[in-house]
Design a protein around this motif. Structure first.
Motif, PDB file in Angstrom:
ATOM      1  N   VAL A  41       0.855  -1.181   0.000  1.00 21.19           N
ATOM      2  CA  VAL A  41       0.000   0.000   0.000  1.00 21.19           C
ATOM      3  C   VAL A  41       0.901   1.243   0.000  1.00 21.19           C
ATOM      4  CG1 VAL A  41      -0.223   0.014   2.533  1.00 21.19           C
ATOM      5  CG2 VAL A  41      -1.976   1.089   1.157  1.00 21.19           C
ATOM      6  N   THR A  42       0.558   2.231  -0.835  1.00 22.10           N
ATOM      7  CA  THR A  42       1.436   3.403  -0.931  1.00 22.10           C
ATOM      8  C   THR A  42       0.940   4.519  -0.001  1.00 22.10           C
ATOM      9  OG1 THR A  42       0.168   4.482  -2.681  1.00 22.10           O
ATOM     10  CG2 THR A  42       1.849   2.904  -3.386  1.00 22.10           C
ATOM     11  N   ILE A  43       1.845   5.452   0.276  1.00 21.33           N
ATOM     12  CA  ILE A  43       1.505   6.611   1.108  1.00 21.33           C
ATOM     13  C   ILE A  43       0.366   7.403   0.440  1.00 21.33           C
ATOM     14  CG2 ILE A  43       2.403   8.779   2.058  1.00 21.33           C
ATOM     15  CD1 ILE A  43       3.524   6.156   3.322  1.00 21.33           C
ATOM     16  N   GLU A  44       0.477   7.544  -0.887  1.00 23.19           N
ATOM     17  CA  GLU A  44      -0.548   8.298  -1.623  1.00 23.19           C
ATOM     18  C   GLU A  44      -1.914   7.617  -1.492  1.00 23.19           C
ATOM     19  OE1 GLU A  44       2.421   7.386  -2.892  1.00 23.19           O
ATOM     20  OE2 GLU A  44       3.359   9.358  -2.876  1.00 23.19           O
ATOM     21  N   GLN A  45      -1.920   6.280  -1.522  1.00 24.66           N
ATOM     22  CA  GLN A  45      -3.184   5.552  -1.374  1.00 24.66           C
ATOM     23  C   GLN A  45      -3.776   5.750   0.019  1.00 24.66           C
ATOM     24  OE1 GLN A  45      -1.898   1.619  -2.371  1.00 24.66           O
ATOM     25  NE2 GLN A  45      -2.299   1.865  -4.560  1.00 24.66           N
ATOM     26  N   ILE A  46      -2.924   5.751   1.027  1.00 21.89           N
ATOM     27  CA  ILE A  46      -3.423   5.945   2.392  1.00 21.89           C
ATOM     28  C   ILE A  46      -4.001   7.357   2.524  1.00 21.89           C
ATOM     29  CG2 ILE A  46      -2.764   6.082   4.836  1.00 21.89           C
ATOM     30  CD1 ILE A  46      -0.645   3.911   4.224  1.00 21.89           C
ATOM     31  N   VAL A  47      -3.276   8.347   1.989  1.00 23.84           N
ATOM     32  CA  VAL A  47      -3.763   9.732   2.055  1.00 23.84           C
ATOM     33  C   VAL A  47      -5.101   9.854   1.331  1.00 23.84           C
ATOM     34  CG1 VAL A  47      -3.323  12.097   1.257  1.00 23.84           C
ATOM     35  CG2 VAL A  47      -1.478  10.784   2.310  1.00 23.84           C
ATOM     36  N   ALA A  48      -5.188   9.224   0.152  1.00 22.92           N
ATOM     37  CA  ALA A  48      -6.370   9.415  -0.677  1.00 22.92           C
ATOM     38  C   ALA A  48      -7.563   8.571  -0.231  1.00 22.92           C
ATOM     39  CB  ALA A  48      -6.030   9.098  -2.136  1.00 22.92           C
ATOM     40  N   GLN A  49      -7.299   7.353   0.262  1.00 26.54           N
ATOM     41  CA  GLN A  49      -8.419   6.436   0.496  1.00 26.54           C
ATOM     42  C   GLN A  49      -8.695   6.135   1.965  1.00 26.54           C
ATOM     43  OE1 GLN A  49      -8.187   3.040  -2.269  1.00 26.54           O
ATOM     44  NE2 GLN A  49      -6.902   4.333  -3.551  1.00 26.54           N
TER      45      GLN A  49
END
Lengths: 156, 369
Positions: free
Chosen positions: B32-40
């Motif tokens: 899981v990416t940082i961007e995915q955590i921020v976005a989702q």
């Protein structure tokens, strides 16, 4: 107040606007403007780029006495151009390279020879992007506004 | 005599290696990416930022990833990180009246300037699990509608017109806003310090305390005057420039709780207020905070202090989950020597009691003979 501010009373307002827009610049916007710059200035770093904290304040009840809400990461940089103009930049977050470039553009914006370029190649597009984003968000929110209506009950 | 015992180094190293492995989990799945955590997982990110008292979406997401989704651990990581950074200054107080509003509701006025804007809310959903989220089905974009351009006036300002509500909290001119991160806590504390503590306080703890006031433990008859969520500018005075510049925007949630108040020896009948302000989108926390803020004003308003939520020292001393978890969880660390001492003590007490009992029995037998 220094001489420049006496001659140009709106100097602070204009620089505030430029600094505020530079703080919102994306990596791509800054790099594109840097790549297309007709002649690159000589740049000496004076301070940073460095990341630290700013204590964000709120007001009790929304408009009362200030209180400390919590901190936010902020990155700042100061550079000196070969011409002797200093540029400063501050932005939320930890993007050091962005803020270093923003400081260079802050300096270039202050110089009469490059201000128009900075305005046209960087500040205007940022301003337009923010306006579009804000408008989109506002319209998305407006679509969730409740329209109340009264049910008429009974026969007459 | 104090005997230091060493050991466990290899076990600790291997435990951390195992932790890293379990964190990554099944290698056949993408990481899981940082961007995915921020976005989702944005609301988890918001909670970590609020309770760590540090606004930075990417770092909060990194902390969530590193902590395997243990949010208190993530808050702890972010708190620890903030101690490594210098402080550049203090912002100009954020102006919530000029927020770029993403949600705004009032439970006290149906028709109010700016309207009821539901925004991206869980309210009115049926709380049924959505099987379409088991797969990655396309999601339609949001509806759009022209804005009215009407300014969303703060509800407290509407009520202030009639003079039936107390003003925003003020202090004497020379009052400096206190800072918990710089000075040790002392009780009683002023409302600004309490609000700082509540803004970083544990959501679950504040929720339970707010709930307790509704159930009668320090009842204060609340109405949600207004909740607003959206972005505000953060401005900093820059010494080199001699004026304040915008650093960008942050998303915050504000709750204005309006409370019925019969009046007391100190104040006439009027509406009083509790205030909540929290980083990110977190209306449960902002509402709980405003209930607890109002409860903690009991002394100021001349109310009887009869319930836990009104007890400033109790509430503020226990609201910080990093402190709480540190003290609770330290119990699992080796207490071998302490325990040996207690064990010896209990054995001694037992043997003393048994000896005394035997002695008694002996005496009783003698007396019987």
């Amino acid at each position: 107040m220094d001489l420049a501010k006496q001659i140009e009373p709106n100097a602070d307002t204009a620089r505030r606007r430029a600094a505020g827009l530079l703080a919102r610049a994306t990596k791509d916007e800054l790099h594109a403007a840097w790549e297309r710059l007709p002649s690159r200035p000589e740049v000496t770093p004076v301070r940073g780029p460095e990341t630290g904290l700013v204590m964000v304040r709120g007001r009790i009840g929304g408009g009362g006495a200030p209180f400390n809400l919590g901190e936010a990461t902020v990155t700042r940089a100061t550079v000196l151009l070969g011409s002797g103009t200093a540029g400063h930049a501050h932005a939320l977050g930890t993007a050091k390279e962005n803020v270093r470039l923003a400081a260079i553009f802050d300096a270039l914006w202050q110089e009469p020879g490059t201000r128009d370029y900075v305005e046209a190649a960087l500040l205007a597009p940022i301003e337009a992007r923010i306006a579009v984003e804000d408008r989109q968000k506002a319209e998305e929110t407006a679509a969730t506004r409740v329209d109340f209506f009264t049910m008429v009950r009974g026969d007459d | 005599m104090y005997v230091a015992v060493k050991g466990g180094e290899a076990a600790i190293n291997n435990a951390h290696r195992l932790l890293a492995d379990r964190r990554r989990g099944d290698r056949s799945l993408p990481s899981v990416t940082i961007e995915q955590i921020v976005a989702q997982l944005g609301l988890a990110v918001d909670r970590v930022m609020a309770e760590a008292s540090l606004y930075d979406r990417s770092l909060a997401a990194l902390a969530i990833r590193q902590s395997r989704g243990d949010l208190i651990e993530a808050i702890f990581l972010l708190r620890a990180y903030r101690t490594t950074l210098p402080r550049f200054g203090t912002s100009v107080p954020v102006d919530t009246a000029n927020m770029k509003i993403e949600r705004r509701v009032s439970a006290t006025y149906k028709d109010l300037p700016g309207g009821q804007l539901l925004g991206p809310t869980f309210d009115y959903t049926h709380r049924l699990l959505d099987p379409s989220l088991l797969t990655d089905e396309a999601v339609e974009g949001p509806a759009r509608k022209d804005t009215t351009g009407e300014h969303a006036v703060r509800v407290s300002d509407i009520l202030a017109h009639e003079g039936l509500i107390e003003p925003d909290g003020e202090f004497a001119e020379d009052h400096q806003a206190g800072d918990l991160t710089r000075e040790p806590m002392e009780f009683p504390m002023s409302r600004d310090l309490r609000l700082q503590a509540l803004a970083r306080g544990d959501e679950g703890f504040l929720l339970a305390l707010g709930y307790s006031t509704q159930r009668g433990y320090g009842r204060n008859h609340p109405f949600v005057g207004e909740i607003r969520i959206g972005e505000v500018e953060v401005e900093l005075e820059v010494a080199e420039l001699g004026f304040a510049v915008s650093l960008g925007r942050i998303r915050i949630t504000e709750c204005q709780m309006v409370n019925q108040f019969k009046g007391s020896s100190k104040a006439p009948p009027q509406f009083t207020r509790g205030y909540g302000l929290v980083f990110g989108q977190s209306e449960r926390k902002a509402m709980s905070m405003s209930l607890v803020d109002r409860a903690l004003r009991a002394e100021e308003l001349g109310e009887d202090i009869i319930a836990p939520a009104q007890d400033e020292e109790f509430v503020i001393s226990h609201s910080d989950n990093v402190q709480a978890t540190g003290f609770v969880e330290h119990l699992k660390l080796p207490h071998y020597v302490d325990f040996q001492a207690e064990l010896a003590l209990v054995r001694k007490m037992r043997s003393d009691i048994e000896a005394a009992r035997k002695g008694d029995r002996g005496e009783m037998q003698e007396a019987a003979e």
